[in-house]
Design a protein around this motif. Structure first.
Motif, PDB file in Angstrom:
ATOM      1  N   ALA A  34       2.862  -1.705  -1.581  1.00 57.75           N
ATOM      2  CA  ALA A  34       2.618  -0.464  -1.953  1.00 57.75           C
ATOM      3  C   ALA A  34       1.399  -0.226  -2.297  1.00 57.75           C
ATOM      4  CB  ALA A  34       3.589   0.296  -2.920  1.00 57.75           C
ATOM      5  N   ARG A  35       0.700   1.099  -1.671  1.00 55.73           N
ATOM      6  CA  ARG A  35      -0.744   1.237  -2.116  1.00 55.73           C
ATOM      7  C   ARG A  35      -1.052   1.361  -3.584  1.00 55.73           C
ATOM      8  NH1 ARG A  35      -5.885   4.226  -0.451  1.00 55.73           N
ATOM      9  NH2 ARG A  35      -5.151   4.188   1.601  1.00 55.73           N
ATOM     10  N   ASP A  36      -0.143   1.981  -4.502  1.00 58.03           N
ATOM     11  CA  ASP A  36      -0.471   2.148  -5.862  1.00 58.03           C
ATOM     12  C   ASP A  36      -0.335   0.666  -6.482  1.00 58.03           C
ATOM     13  OD1 ASP A  36       2.297   1.788  -5.519  1.00 58.03           O
ATOM     14  OD2 ASP A  36       2.858   3.652  -6.727  1.00 58.03           O
ATOM     15  N   ALA A  42     -12.695   0.866   2.852  1.00 56.20           N
ATOM     16  CA  ALA A  42     -13.743   0.045   3.686  1.00 56.20           C
ATOM     17  C   ALA A  42     -12.996  -1.020   4.597  1.00 56.20           C
ATOM     18  CB  ALA A  42     -14.882  -0.404   2.846  1.00 56.20           C
ATOM     19  N   GLU A  43     -11.839  -1.691   3.823  1.00 54.30           N
ATOM     20  CA  GLU A  43     -10.982  -2.675   4.400  1.00 54.30           C
ATOM     21  C   GLU A  43     -10.495  -1.958   5.596  1.00 54.30           C
ATOM     22  OE1 GLU A  43     -10.925  -6.521   3.463  1.00 54.30           O
ATOM     23  OE2 GLU A  43     -12.890  -5.509   3.196  1.00 54.30           O
ATOM     24  N   ASN A  50      -9.320  -5.095   8.440  1.00 55.32           N
ATOM     25  CA  ASN A  50      -8.774  -6.388   7.679  1.00 55.32           C
ATOM     26  C   ASN A  50      -7.447  -5.845   6.906  1.00 55.32           C
ATOM     27  OD1 ASN A  50     -11.357  -7.839   8.031  1.00 55.32           O
ATOM     28  ND2 ASN A  50     -12.433  -6.957   6.319  1.00 55.32           N
ATOM     29  N   LEU A  51      -7.274  -4.499   6.873  1.00 51.33           N
ATOM     30  CA  LEU A  51      -6.023  -4.004   6.273  1.00 51.33           C
ATOM     31  C   LEU A  51      -5.374  -3.037   7.260  1.00 51.33           C
ATOM     32  CD1 LEU A  51      -6.703  -3.452   2.652  1.00 51.33           C
ATOM     33  CD2 LEU A  51      -5.935  -5.441   3.614  1.00 51.33           C
ATOM     34  N   VAL A  52      -4.070  -2.857   7.260  1.00 47.89           N
ATOM     35  CA  VAL A  52      -3.385  -1.813   8.083  1.00 47.89           C
ATOM     36  C   VAL A  52      -2.458  -1.033   7.026  1.00 47.89           C
ATOM     37  CG1 VAL A  52      -1.710  -1.516   9.833  1.00 47.89           C
ATOM     38  CG2 VAL A  52      -3.391  -3.512  10.158  1.00 47.89           C
ATOM     39  N   ALA A  53      -2.558   0.229   6.991  1.00 43.80           N
ATOM     40  CA  ALA A  53      -1.580   1.203   6.357  1.00 43.80           C
ATOM     41  C   ALA A  53      -0.212   1.725   7.333  1.00 43.80           C
ATOM     42  CB  ALA A  53      -2.597   2.194   5.714  1.00 43.80           C
ATOM     43  N   GLU A  54       0.676   1.713   6.623  1.00 41.44           N
ATOM     44  CA  GLU A  54       2.026   2.426   7.417  1.00 41.44           C
ATOM     45  C   GLU A  54       2.472   3.288   6.226  1.00 41.44           C
ATOM     46  OE1 GLU A  54       4.857  -0.140   8.909  1.00 41.44           O
ATOM     47  OE2 GLU A  54       3.576  -0.651  10.587  1.00 41.44           O
ATOM     48  N   GLU A  69       2.921   4.854   0.955  1.00 40.15           N
ATOM     49  CA  GLU A  69       2.095   4.038   2.011  1.00 40.15           C
ATOM     50  C   GLU A  69       2.176   2.586   1.663  1.00 40.15           C
ATOM     51  OE1 GLU A  69      -1.872   5.143   4.029  1.00 40.15           O
ATOM     52  OE2 GLU A  69      -2.119   4.563   2.254  1.00 40.15           O
ATOM     53  N   LEU A  70       2.431   1.832   2.505  1.00 44.51           N
ATOM     54  CA  LEU A  70       2.425   0.298   2.417  1.00 44.51           C
ATOM     55  C   LEU A  70       1.128  -0.062   3.063  1.00 44.51           C
ATOM     56  CD1 LEU A  70       5.952  -0.949   3.365  1.00 44.51           C
ATOM     57  CD2 LEU A  70       4.834  -0.866   1.273  1.00 44.51           C
ATOM     58  N   LEU A  71       0.477  -1.260   2.371  1.00 43.72           N
ATOM     59  CA  LEU A  71      -0.733  -1.953   2.987  1.00 43.72           C
ATOM     60  C   LEU A  71      -0.471  -3.359   3.156  1.00 43.72           C
ATOM     61  CD1 LEU A  71      -3.233  -0.113   0.500  1.00 43.72           C
ATOM     62  CD2 LEU A  71      -3.138   0.153   2.999  1.00 43.72           C
ATOM     63  N   TYR A  72      -0.846  -3.703   4.581  1.00 43.53           N
ATOM     64  CA  TYR A  72      -0.874  -5.123   4.967  1.00 43.53           C
ATOM     65  C   TYR A  72      -2.103  -5.491   5.196  1.00 43.53           C
ATOM     66  CZ  TYR A  72       4.075  -4.112   6.817  1.00 43.53           C
ATOM     67  OH  TYR A  72       5.403  -4.042   7.033  1.00 43.53           O
ATOM     68  N   LEU A  73      -2.240  -6.942   4.986  1.00 43.62           N
ATOM     69  CA  LEU A  73      -3.162  -7.729   5.611  1.00 43.62           C
ATOM     70  C   LEU A  73      -3.058  -7.814   7.267  1.00 43.62           C
ATOM     71  CD1 LEU A  73      -3.289 -10.663   3.257  1.00 43.62           C
ATOM     72  CD2 LEU A  73      -4.980  -9.286   3.470  1.00 43.62           C
TER      73      LEU A  73
END
Length: 705
Positions: free
Chosen positions: A211-213, A236-237, A242-246, A252-256
């Motif tokens: 999760a973003r937080d 920037a990522e 380099n990262l993907v947000a969903e 929001e979830l952040l993935y490599l």
């Protein structure tokens, strides 16, 4: 900590400090002060250490014979010093052809020594550079092999690339170098690297995303810089891909990015394989079942007959269940029927041991996933993929609970459209060491037909290992045999961690070998919940090495571990060049000090390691329960202490018990055992594979192979 001989002093002195690299025979100049250590006595604390090449013949011989230059060991060092005296360094560097004046030295060996000497010079420069920036140099050889002579330039440009490019160098080491190079703590380059590192550490706990937080909080904690800079770094990522947000319901979830691709890929490949006609066509179940029973001389239970029917009607299916419920019988029956229909079958498993066991139980060759997909080390990719799929009508993967999201994606890509897929595994075991919970997610999604076997067969009911594994899985304490009655499952109670340790060492080295005749190294495997602490893997290994292989010679000490011929070792990382993979267990057969190599036997296949590669190995008299997945051992000994309370969970103990084939011994504090049996609050891994599979249809671009 150095033990040094000082001019005019009879006794060896202790010097404490940091040096780029120190080899026996060298001289050191040390500047600092003397102090009296309470435990170790008088020592010299060096604020600055300078290494000076040796000038005495004795020193030169020790230096050359230390193994630092491949091709020169103690025997050859003596020859060189006798022949060339104090000019030996100049001969090796400027006139290496003169080495051929000595007996037994031909052009090949001369070239190898000259090459190794030149490499050492470059490595030493890198070592001095790294040392001057406050970091140890145990990874210098690895840095040199990765970057070559550009190492110093590349590290200076962006030290954070070390953490990405080189195994064994983490963010903290790279960060230390960056600070010495003057990169500000609140710089964007540091914040971006820190964000990636925080997400990588999170994924090492099994999660595919954060999760973003949560990610912001982890990065702030890691870097000690304001949230606003972390948010800028995340943006920037994301922009750099380099990262993907969903987006999800509550945030929001952040993935490599590679992890996101792998999870999307798994879902897309499963949906692709679910479509289409059965490769083996319609099979008359009423005829097939009696036929296979006659062929195998086995009578299938009603649940197994239903399972055969279910799997034969499905292109993709899952078989799950614990030990003794007939998974092997079911798979063998299916393979008999399908091979009788001329269906081409390939079998695989995540580890070498699991593949070997699969070969033994089916009579068909099974390969590791990496071998099946034909990994090409030079290109660092699998040869088998969507463009070059496997030549099969059915792929069977065993021990699927061990397969993480990234590896499963690679495997599924290589399964042709028209082929079937059978996934076999025990969903109640520990999930994969790598990120994801693929088997559990596939079952939970409801998208893949699943057969769950629960009936323990009569012949398996006589095994207390199997009965107690199922009891533990249901939250019940294990049943013990009446005192004096032979059993394959024993519980030894202990009062304290020290009591557990004493009973553990006696049980492994004396009691089991004497009573049952098992070899304490080859047959007995200690499985501990964690790596650290007095009852952790590391401590147990040092103690058992002392008791079981104290006289192994010659010994070599590298990366904080002493290795000797006869030691049991485990591979810690995938090494595609050597074709040895994380979790493979072998025995050291020889150590060649002349060539600076260590030779390890893995099930009859010898693999050679240079001394600088020994950080890939650990002692394996004891291994962690996580590392034991996919393996079976004749005897398993499991220490459980309240020291391990953070990890005392049901699936951990269940996994450990199910690794034992002939004998399981649990040595435990009663409270720790009870906690492990009752505790089922295993944290759910953050993945979206189940949701993606349960969704009506994937986006068009995801569905592409």
């Amino acid at each position: 900590m150095l033990r040094v001989k000082v001019k005019g002093q009879r006794d060896l002195m202790t010097v404490v400090g940091n040096a780029a690299s120190v080899t026996p025979g060298e001289f050191i100049e040390a500047f600092g002060h003397w102090f009296n250590d309470r435990t170790h006595g008088l020592q010299f604390k060096a604020d600055f250490l300078k290494v000076v090449p040796p000038s005495t013949l004795e020193g030169i011989e020790k230096y050359l014979g230390s193994g630092m230059v491949k091709g020169i060991g103690p025997h050859f060092a003596k020859k060189l010093v006798r022949a060339f005296g104090q000019a030996v360094f100049d001969v090796i560097e400027t006139s290496p052809e003169r080495l051929e004046e000595l007996d037994g030295i031909g052009p090949k060996r001369r070239a190898r020594v000259a090459e190794a000497w030149a490499e050492q010079k470059v490595i030493r420069e890198i070592m001095v550079f790294l040392q001057s920036h406050g970091v140890g140099t145990s990874r210098a050889v690895r840095i040199y092999k990765t970057y070559g002579e550009e190492a110093i330039v590349k590290v200076t440009e962006n030290p954070y690339r070390l953490a990405l490019d080189i195994w064994g160098i983490g963010f903290k080491t790279a960060d230390q170098i960056a600070q010495h190079l003057g990169i500000p703590p609140d710089s964007l380059i540091r914040a971006q690297a820190g964000v990636r590192h925080a997400l990588q550490v999170w994924s090492e706990q099994g999660h595919c995303a954060a999760a973003r937080d949560k990610l912001v909080a982890m990065a702030v904690d890691l870097l000690s810089i304001p949230e606003s800079i972390i948010e800028t770094a995340i943006a920037a990522e994301l922009e750099a891909e380099n990262l993907v947000a969903e987006s999800i319901e509550d945030g929001e979830l952040l993935y490599l990015t590679p992890m996101h691709r792998a999870e999307l890929g798994c879902a897309a490949q499963i949906q692709r394989l679910l479509d289409g006609v059965l490769p083996w066509g319609e099979i008359d179940i009423d005829k097939a079942l009696p036929w296979v029973e006659e062929k195998s001389s086995l009578t299938l239970s009603e649940s197994q007959r239903q399972a055969v029917a279910t799997v034969l009607r499905r292109k993709v299916a899952i078989i799950t269940g614990g030990p003794g419920v007939g998974k092997t019988t079911l798979v063998n029956s299916l393979l008999l029927i399908l091979r009788g229909k001329r269906v081409r079958v390939q079998l695989c498993a995540p580890t070498g041991r699991a593949a070997k066991r699969m070969t033994e139980t089916t009579g068909i060759e099974a390969k590791t996933v990496h071998r099946l997909l034909e990994f090409d080390p030079s290109a660092f990719r699998f040869k088998r993929d969507a463009d070059n799929p496997l030549d099969t009508d059915l792929l069977v993967i065993d021990e699927a609970s061990m397969t993480d999201t990234v590896l499963m994606n690679q495997l599924l890509k290589a399964v042709p459209d028209e082929a079937g897929l059978l996934i076999v595994g025990d969903v109640d075991q520990l999930p994969s060491v790598g990120p994801g919970a693929v088997l559990a997610d596939l079952i939970d999604s409801g998208a893949v037909p699943t057969v769950r076997l629960t009936e323990i067969f009569r012949q398996a009911q006589s095994s207390r290992i199997i009965v107690n594994a199922h009891r533990i899985n249901q939250g019940q304490m294990p049943l013990l045999a009446p005192r004096g009655e032979a059993s394959d499952f024993y519980l030894i109670e202990a009062d304290t961690p020290e009591d557990i340790a004493a009973k553990l060492y006696f049980t492994v080295t004396e009691r089991i070998p004497r009573k049952f005749g098992f070899d304490p190294i080859d047959d007995i495997q200690v499985l501990a919940p964690m790596n650290r602490g007095g009852l952790g893997v590391r401590s147990i290994n040092v103690e058992l090495q002392q008791r079981l292989n104290a006289h192994g010679e010659p010994k070599v000490q590298k990366f904080g571990t002493t290795f000797a011929p006869g030691d049991k070792v485990i591979q810690r990382v995938n090494n595609y060049d050597k074709e040895v993979f994380n979790g493979d267990i072998g025995r050291i057969t020889a150590i060649d000090l002349e060539q600076s190599t260590v030779h390890v036997d893995y099930d009859g296949r010898e693999v050679s390691y240079e001394l600088g590669e020994l950080d890939e190995l650990s002692l394996a008299y004891a291994v962690s329960i996580h590392k034991s997945q996919g393996s079976e051992y004749p005897v398993v000994v499991i220490p459980l202490s309240m020291q391990h309370y953070m990890l005392l969970e049901r699936n951990l103990l269940y996994t450990a018990v199910t690794r034992g084939k002939k004998l399981v011994v649990v040595i435990a504090e009663p409270k720790a055992l009870a906690m492990a049996v009752k505790n089922r609050k295993s944290r759910r891994r953050i993945t979206r594979l189940s949701e993606r599979l349960a969704a009506p249809k994937l986006p068009q671009e995801v569905g592409k192979r």
